[in-house]
Design an enzyme around this catalytic site. Sequence first.
Site, PDB file in Angstrom:
ATOM      1  N   ASN A  41     -17.276 -14.990  -0.811  1.00 32.05           N
ATOM      2  CA  ASN A  41     -18.444 -14.282   0.022  1.00 32.05           C
ATOM      3  C   ASN A  41     -17.973 -13.194   0.816  1.00 32.05           C
ATOM      4  OD1 ASN A  41     -20.771 -14.080   2.025  1.00 32.05           O
ATOM      5  ND2 ASN A  41     -20.205 -15.880   2.782  1.00 32.05           N
ATOM      6  N   TRP A  42     -18.368 -11.917   0.346  1.00 33.29           N
ATOM      7  CA  TRP A  42     -17.837 -10.710   0.980  1.00 33.29           C
ATOM      8  C   TRP A  42     -18.499 -10.502   2.245  1.00 33.29           C
ATOM      9  CZ3 TRP A  42     -17.427  -6.460  -3.390  1.00 33.29           C
ATOM     10  CH2 TRP A  42     -16.691  -6.901  -4.594  1.00 33.29           C
ATOM     11  N   LYS A  43     -19.512 -11.149   2.744  1.00 32.07           N
ATOM     12  CA  LYS A  43     -20.217 -11.139   3.797  1.00 32.07           C
ATOM     13  C   LYS A  43     -20.524  -9.420   4.035  1.00 32.07           C
ATOM     14  CE  LYS A  43     -18.229 -15.201   5.620  1.00 32.07           C
ATOM     15  NZ  LYS A  43     -17.743 -15.949   6.913  1.00 32.07           N
TER      16      LYS A  43
ATOM     17  N   HIS B 203     -26.275 -20.253   4.822  1.00 29.34           N
ATOM     18  CA  HIS B 203     -24.815 -19.785   5.294  1.00 29.34           C
ATOM     19  C   HIS B 203     -25.031 -20.044   6.710  1.00 29.34           C
ATOM     20  CE1 HIS B 203     -21.272 -18.115   6.621  1.00 29.34           C
ATOM     21  NE2 HIS B 203     -20.724 -18.077   5.606  1.00 29.34           N
TER      22      HIS B 203
ATOM     23  N   GLU C 199     -23.910 -18.437   9.109  1.00 26.33           N
ATOM     24  CA  GLU C 199     -24.221 -17.293   9.816  1.00 26.33           C
ATOM     25  C   GLU C 199     -25.823 -16.727   9.990  1.00 26.33           C
ATOM     26  OE1 GLU C 199     -21.160 -14.797   7.754  1.00 26.33           O
ATOM     27  OE2 GLU C 199     -19.631 -16.258   8.864  1.00 26.33           O
TER      28      GLU C 199
ATOM     29  N   GLU D 165     -19.400 -26.061   4.757  1.00 26.13           N
ATOM     30  CA  GLU D 165     -18.366 -25.404   5.732  1.00 26.13           C
ATOM     31  C   GLU D 165     -18.552 -25.764   7.207  1.00 26.13           C
ATOM     32  OE1 GLU D 165     -18.273 -21.337   3.183  1.00 26.13           O
ATOM     33  OE2 GLU D 165     -20.169 -21.217   4.463  1.00 26.13           O
TER      34      GLU D 165
ATOM     35  N   GLY E  65     -13.839 -18.531   9.396  1.00 18.91           N
ATOM     36  CA  GLY E  65     -13.357 -17.132  10.032  1.00 18.91           C
ATOM     37  C   GLY E  65     -12.435 -17.490  11.216  1.00 18.91           C
TER      38      GLY E  65
ATOM     39  N   SER F 260     -11.734 -20.705   6.292  1.00 13.58           N
ATOM     40  CA  SER F 260     -10.542 -20.277   6.362  1.00 13.58           C
ATOM     41  C   SER F 260      -9.680 -20.961   5.301  1.00 13.58           C
ATOM     42  CB  SER F 260      -9.967 -20.777   7.729  1.00 13.58           C
ATOM     43  OG  SER F 260     -10.519 -20.271   8.619  1.00 13.58           O
TER      44      SER F 260
ATOM     45  N   GLY G  18     -14.443 -16.785   2.299  1.00 13.72           N
ATOM     46  CA  GLY G  18     -14.916 -15.388   3.083  1.00 13.72           C
ATOM     47  C   GLY G  18     -13.736 -14.495   2.892  1.00 13.72           C
ATOM     48  N   GLY G  19     -12.912 -14.419   4.255  1.00 14.70           N
ATOM     49  CA  GLY G  19     -11.827 -13.371   4.371  1.00 14.70           C
ATOM     50  C   GLY G  19     -10.897 -13.159   3.230  1.00 14.70           C
TER      51      GLY G  19
HETATM   52  P1  PGA Z   1     -13.958 -17.786   5.917  1.00 11.65           P
HETATM   53  O1  PGA Z   1     -15.601 -17.660   5.355  1.00 11.65           O
HETATM   54  O2  PGA Z   1     -13.182 -18.070   4.452  1.00 11.65           O
HETATM   55  O3  PGA Z   1     -13.700 -16.181   6.090  1.00 11.65           O
HETATM   56  O4  PGA Z   1     -13.699 -18.763   6.829  1.00 11.65           O
HETATM   57  C1  PGA Z   1     -15.836 -18.720   4.748  1.00 11.65           C
HETATM   58  C2  PGA Z   1     -17.403 -18.477   4.449  1.00 11.65           C
HETATM   59  O5  PGA Z   1     -18.021 -18.165   5.698  1.00 11.65           O
HETATM   60  O6  PGA Z   1     -18.232 -18.720   3.371  1.00 11.65           O
END
Ligand code: PGA
Length: 252
Positions: free
Chosen positions: A9-11, A97, A99, A169, A175, A215, A236-237
Amino acid sequence: MRKNIVAGNWKMNKTLDEGIQLAEEVDKLVAQGVPDNTEVIIAPPYIHLAELSKRINTKRVHLSAQNCASEPTGAYTGEISAAMVKSTGAEYVIIGHSERRKYYGETNAILKKKIELALENQLNPIYCCGEVLDQRNANQHFEVVKSQISDALFFLSEEEFSKIIIAYEPVWAIGTGVTASPEQAQEMHAYIRQLVTDRYGEQVAENITILYGGSCKPSNAKELFSNKDVDGGLIGGASLKAGDFYAIIQSV
Ligand code: PGA
């Protein structure tokens, strides 16, 4: 046998040129091989999807959107419909998600509409659920996840539900560098699978892919994925560096 999936997930990261470079690097690495029965997905920003579908082998690295609109078409300035996502060559869409829930007020009722539209447009939803820290501290995490899943998904027929991928999640792990322990992940994944068993029966529950997100990185992926009910990750990251993402894929 259910599929393992590692999805990036590149966000809101990467310009078009940077996105092309990252996707091509991932595609090249994935061409070297992935563990059996494993599917790789990347979810770049919407506006990269059509271009990336021409640049990479989408049978090897599948494309996902990070969201879609809750309405099918019309006067909704700035929104992207499920049909538009599908027309780019994407096969998946992330829905719900944390967010989106937090910053854009997406409720289970809105997400239910998105799930419906995604399926109508032959997109496979990656449906996210997970509790915030206060809810875990108050021992409400099972209840929260139960309502997120039952409110937005359990209206589906068995056939429709079998197209869903669930991503657990815990919001406190996203994050933050704090990962759920393998025991915490396994406990919640087993709970989710039991919810699915209760609603759709054992066969459907055995076949559904449940991802962990929060994470996840090369150093902890193997331990998380080695749990019986953890079928891969939503990353994500660590999906923004091709080498790290590939290392996580190899841990599945
Ligand atoms: P993260 O994000 O790996 O940066 O914690 C995961 C996500 O939000 O899908």
